[in-house]
Scaffold this motif. Structure first.
Motif, PDB file in Angstrom:
ATOM      1  N   GLY A 262      15.460 -11.549  48.438  1.00 33.93           N
ATOM      2  CA  GLY A 262      15.371 -10.246  47.637  1.00 33.93           C
ATOM      3  C   GLY A 262      15.216 -11.161  46.027  1.00 33.93           C
ATOM      4  O   GLY A 262      15.373 -12.217  45.824  1.00 33.93           O
ATOM      5  N   ARG A 263      14.392 -10.024  45.323  1.00 36.67           N
ATOM      6  CA  ARG A 263      14.350 -10.598  43.859  1.00 36.67           C
ATOM      7  C   ARG A 263      15.434  -9.990  42.914  1.00 36.67           C
ATOM      8  O   ARG A 263      15.928  -8.860  43.121  1.00 36.67           O
ATOM      9  CB  ARG A 263      12.899 -10.036  43.263  1.00 36.67           C
ATOM     10  N   TRP A 264      15.618 -10.726  42.132  1.00 30.45           N
ATOM     11  CA  TRP A 264      16.918 -10.084  41.061  1.00 30.45           C
ATOM     12  C   TRP A 264      16.528  -8.864  40.434  1.00 30.45           C
ATOM     13  O   TRP A 264      17.161  -7.974  40.248  1.00 30.45           O
ATOM     14  CB  TRP A 264      17.454 -11.213  39.982  1.00 30.45           C
ATOM     15  N   ASP A 265      15.310  -8.882  39.997  1.00 31.73           N
ATOM     16  CA  ASP A 265      15.008  -7.598  39.006  1.00 31.73           C
ATOM     17  C   ASP A 265      14.819  -6.368  40.124  1.00 31.73           C
ATOM     18  O   ASP A 265      15.077  -5.373  39.401  1.00 31.73           O
ATOM     19  CB  ASP A 265      13.941  -7.824  38.088  1.00 31.73           C
ATOM     20  N   ASP A 266      14.293  -6.644  41.319  1.00 33.93           N
ATOM     21  CA  ASP A 266      14.072  -5.605  42.263  1.00 33.93           C
ATOM     22  C   ASP A 266      15.588  -5.035  42.468  1.00 33.93           C
ATOM     23  O   ASP A 266      15.736  -3.762  42.441  1.00 33.93           O
ATOM     24  CB  ASP A 266      13.508  -6.137  43.660  1.00 33.93           C
ATOM     25  N   ALA A 267      16.646  -5.955  42.717  1.00 35.10           N
ATOM     26  CA  ALA A 267      18.091  -5.305  42.893  1.00 35.10           C
ATOM     27  C   ALA A 267      18.683  -4.702  42.061  1.00 35.10           C
ATOM     28  O   ALA A 267      19.086  -3.334  42.065  1.00 35.10           O
ATOM     29  CB  ALA A 267      18.656  -6.533  43.219  1.00 35.10           C
ATOM     30  N   SER A 284      23.058  -3.985  55.825  1.00 37.80           N
ATOM     31  CA  SER A 284      22.080  -5.191  56.410  1.00 37.80           C
ATOM     32  C   SER A 284      22.999  -6.384  55.707  1.00 37.80           C
ATOM     33  O   SER A 284      24.174  -6.301  55.078  1.00 37.80           O
ATOM     34  CB  SER A 284      20.951  -4.968  56.130  1.00 37.80           C
ATOM     35  N   PHE A 285      22.358  -7.584  56.134  1.00 41.21           N
ATOM     36  CA  PHE A 285      22.916  -8.602  55.694  1.00 41.21           C
ATOM     37  C   PHE A 285      23.420  -8.882  54.120  1.00 41.21           C
ATOM     38  O   PHE A 285      22.303  -8.593  53.234  1.00 41.21           O
ATOM     39  CB  PHE A 285      21.967  -9.925  56.262  1.00 41.21           C
ATOM     40  N   ASN A 286      24.551  -9.238  53.828  1.00 47.51           N
ATOM     41  CA  ASN A 286      25.023  -9.214  52.397  1.00 47.51           C
ATOM     42  C   ASN A 286      26.162 -10.174  52.305  1.00 47.51           C
ATOM     43  O   ASN A 286      26.706 -10.878  53.511  1.00 47.51           O
ATOM     44  CB  ASN A 286      25.274  -8.108  51.609  1.00 47.51           C
ATOM     45  N   TYR A 287      26.811 -10.329  51.501  1.00 48.99           N
ATOM     46  CA  TYR A 287      28.032 -11.439  51.196  1.00 48.99           C
ATOM     47  C   TYR A 287      29.237 -10.644  51.280  1.00 48.99           C
ATOM     48  O   TYR A 287      30.268 -10.803  50.430  1.00 48.99           O
ATOM     49  CB  TYR A 287      27.743 -12.187  50.114  1.00 48.99           C
ATOM     50  N   ALA A 290      32.744  -5.784  47.691  1.00 42.35           N
ATOM     51  CA  ALA A 290      33.328  -4.331  47.744  1.00 42.35           C
ATOM     52  C   ALA A 290      33.019  -3.887  46.328  1.00 42.35           C
ATOM     53  O   ALA A 290      33.762  -2.953  46.131  1.00 42.35           O
ATOM     54  CB  ALA A 290      34.949  -4.565  48.044  1.00 42.35           C
ATOM     55  N   ASN A 291      32.229  -4.432  45.626  1.00 44.45           N
ATOM     56  CA  ASN A 291      32.049  -3.956  44.070  1.00 44.45           C
ATOM     57  C   ASN A 291      30.832  -2.580  44.175  1.00 44.45           C
ATOM     58  O   ASN A 291      29.770  -2.940  44.518  1.00 44.45           O
ATOM     59  CB  ASN A 291      31.550  -4.943  43.215  1.00 44.45           C
ATOM     60  N   SER A 292      31.289  -1.330  44.353  1.00 43.82           N
ATOM     61  CA  SER A 292      30.543  -0.427  44.133  1.00 43.82           C
ATOM     62  C   SER A 292      29.751  -0.112  42.850  1.00 43.82           C
ATOM     63  O   SER A 292      28.992   0.818  42.920  1.00 43.82           O
ATOM     64  CB  SER A 292      31.399   0.801  44.690  1.00 43.82           C
ATOM     65  N   SER A 293      30.195  -0.800  41.997  1.00 37.51           N
ATOM     66  CA  SER A 293      29.331  -0.721  40.766  1.00 37.51           C
ATOM     67  C   SER A 293      28.481  -1.733  40.596  1.00 37.51           C
ATOM     68  O   SER A 293      27.945  -2.229  39.161  1.00 37.51           O
ATOM     69  CB  SER A 293      30.373  -0.537  39.532  1.00 37.51           C
ATOM     70  N   ALA A 294      27.967  -2.626  41.372  1.00 40.61           N
ATOM     71  CA  ALA A 294      27.204  -3.736  41.202  1.00 40.61           C
ATOM     72  C   ALA A 294      26.001  -3.507  42.303  1.00 40.61           C
ATOM     73  O   ALA A 294      25.791  -2.983  43.324  1.00 40.61           O
ATOM     74  CB  ALA A 294      28.005  -5.215  41.597  1.00 40.61           C
ATOM     75  N   PRO A 295      24.734  -4.169  41.606  1.00 41.01           N
ATOM     76  CA  PRO A 295      23.687  -4.124  42.536  1.00 41.01           C
ATOM     77  C   PRO A 295      23.689  -5.033  43.781  1.00 41.01           C
ATOM     78  O   PRO A 295      24.601  -6.164  43.623  1.00 41.01           O
ATOM     79  CB  PRO A 295      22.493  -4.731  41.456  1.00 41.01           C
ATOM     80  N   ASP A 296      22.836  -5.009  44.591  1.00 35.39           N
ATOM     81  CA  ASP A 296      22.989  -6.225  45.782  1.00 35.39           C
ATOM     82  C   ASP A 296      21.370  -6.612  46.375  1.00 35.39           C
ATOM     83  O   ASP A 296      20.771  -5.353  46.462  1.00 35.39           O
ATOM     84  CB  ASP A 296      23.936  -5.511  47.099  1.00 35.39           C
ATOM     85  N   LEU A 297      21.639  -7.607  46.669  1.00 37.42           N
ATOM     86  CA  LEU A 297      19.893  -7.934  47.161  1.00 37.42           C
ATOM     87  C   LEU A 297      19.750  -7.358  48.537  1.00 37.42           C
ATOM     88  O   LEU A 297      18.417  -7.308  48.758  1.00 37.42           O
ATOM     89  CB  LEU A 297      20.042  -9.534  47.357  1.00 37.42           C
ATOM     90  N   VAL A 386      26.329 -10.496  43.617  1.00 38.48           N
ATOM     91  CA  VAL A 386      26.654 -11.862  44.173  1.00 38.48           C
ATOM     92  C   VAL A 386      25.384 -12.349  44.878  1.00 38.48           C
ATOM     93  O   VAL A 386      24.621 -11.901  45.463  1.00 38.48           O
ATOM     94  CB  VAL A 386      27.892 -11.834  45.308  1.00 38.48           C
ATOM     95  N   ASP A 387      25.236 -13.828  44.715  1.00 42.61           N
ATOM     96  CA  ASP A 387      24.531 -14.517  45.832  1.00 42.61           C
ATOM     97  C   ASP A 387      25.269 -15.294  46.795  1.00 42.61           C
ATOM     98  O   ASP A 387      26.420 -15.088  46.946  1.00 42.61           O
ATOM     99  CB  ASP A 387      23.453 -15.296  44.828  1.00 42.61           C
TER     100      ASP A 387
END
Length: 447
Positions: A262-267, A284-287, A290-297, A386-387
């Protein structure tokens, strides 16, 4: 009896086989450090601010066999037991112990770290002796030769080597000095891959190129063997020289990864267009944020390219004093796939041999490293993303920096103890947290 002597079962000058081993135990401790917040809004990748202890224990066996003319086969089974600081979260380019793995556990885990074939084709030039060692059979090698290596190994077995900052079982402990922190080289969660590399030696020059498999998911263990679809390519040019009679080397390294990332700007754009595409809703695969107010890759992974270029210098100043410098710039557009959370990195330092105080096999090392991330990476973390290693839920961006000082004491002909101190500023690039002090002890045995 003369016949047996003529056919010695193991000629140390021209080996048909060899066997070596190592065992290393590293214990690290950090006291409590100041932090304005930790794991804000359910973002899970902060270094915990309380006092913690970490350890790793590894055992490796190295077997080498000469199969036919110019061919060598190597096998290295390995065991690791580990307990990382904060579940290996909260440090970007300066993870305090290079042995730590994303897939490790306190229970001992055995695996095959290396199993590969190396074929050497001699092309003349001067001949020099190659000494026996782990993953190296003794014999003679021409200064002009082609070496082809294929199989299961680490990219760092071939690329970005350095006499003063590479063998971290004998040198610096921090991962910032294993290679360029911004070198996102293809590797599974243990640091190994499968691929093919070629090296052409022409006297003082060496040209290297290689292609290796990447993980199926970022920082994960299974590799994706569709090596013509997803892959990590690297090319390196090395020149060895003498400066005022002292040996040195200059290496230029470039890499290009084609991976599903994933690209940061796309997320960020996906979240802003639809807030339901947040970290907490990922399926799908993530880390596990539990932050519902954050973007994710996880919402934007697709085939993307990551590239970087770096320099690697080493120079002996005196018989027992050497210096090194590494620096790399990666494009910083996409997530960290295999190595540390860094988009640019710089490290330099010095090793001083113990001859100066009458301890030939001892050594003192001091080094500094700094890592940076791109503007897009920083904004993604500021919004709570998060990364693979970092994400505090907010960010006041500063470069992450580390000073690593160690003294290595030889106890026995094949046993060393190392005392190590590290000072880490702005952990996870966050000026709202830290600094962090880490104290370490390493016991290392060779057999």
């Amino acid at each position: 009896m003369q016949l047996l002597a003529d056919q010695d079962w193991h000629d140390m000058k021209d080996e048909r086989w060899n066997a070596y081993g190592q065992a290393t135990y590293i214990s690290s401790w950090k006291p409590a450090f100041p932090a304005q917040y930790t794991n804000l809004n359910g973002t899970p990748h902060s270094l915990l601010p309380n006092a913690e202890r970490s350890f790793t224990g590894t055992v490796t066996a190295y077997f080498g066999l000469k199969a036919w003319q110019g061919s060598e086969i190597y096998l290295a089974p390995e065991m690791i037991s580990e307990l990382p600081l904060s579940d290996l979260k909260g440090l970007g380019g300066s993870i305090q112990n290079f042995e730590l793995q994303k897939s490790g556990s306190v229970s001992a885990t055995w695996y095959k770290s290396r199993f590969y074939l190396k074929q050497t084709i001699s092309m003349g030039g001067d001949s020099h002796h190659v000494v026996s060692g782990p993953l190296q059979l003794a014999g003679n090698a021409d200064s002009r030769r082609l070496v082809i290596t294929g199989g299961n190994l680490s990219i760092l077995d071939i690329f970005d080597k350095n006499s003063y900052a590479a063998d971290l079982r004998q040198q610096f402990l921090n991962m910032a000095f294993l290679t360029n922190a911004a070198y996102d080289f293809a590797a599974d969660a243990r640091g190994y891959s499968v691929g093919l590399a070629a090296e052409y030696y022409f006297d003082d020059w060496t040209f290297r190129l290689g292609r290796f498999a990447t993980p199926q998911n970022p920082n994960d263990l299974p590799l994706d063997f569709r090596i013509f679809k997803y892959y990590g390519d690297q090319v390196e040019i090395e020149h060895r020289h003498r400066l005022f009679t002292q040996p040195g080397a200059v290496r230029l390294l470039a890499y290009r990864n084609h991976e599903r990332m994933g690209r940061w700007d796309d997320a960020i754009a996906a979240y802003q267009a639809n807030p339901a595409q947040n970290a907490a809703n990922c399926t799908s695969f993530n880390y596990d944020s539990a932050n519902s107010s954050a973007p994710d890759l996880c919402w934007v992974r697709k085939a993307n390219v990551k590239m970087g270029i770096g320099i690697n210098l080493e120079q002996q100043l005196f018989d027992d004093v050497g210096v090194f410098l590494r620096g790399m710039v990666s494009d910083g557009k996409t997530e960290v796939y295999s190595y540390t959370s860094a988009d640019r990195s710089l490290s330099f330092g010095s090793l001083i041999g113990g001859d100066r105080w009458g301890r030939h096999y001892d050594a003192l090392g001091i080094a500094y490293a700094s890592s940076w991330i791109s503007a897009g990476h920083a904004e993604y973390l500021r919004l709570g993303g998060v990364d693979g290693f970092i994400g505090d839920g907010n960010l006041r961006y500063r470069p992450e920096q580390v000073v690593d000082i160690y003294y290595k004491l030889r106890l026995l002909p094949s046993a060393w103890m190392t005392l190590d101190y590290q000072h880490i500023a702005n952990p996870a690039y966050n000026a709202d947290r830290g600094p962090v002090d880490v104290y370490g002890v390493r016991a290392h045995f060779e057999f």
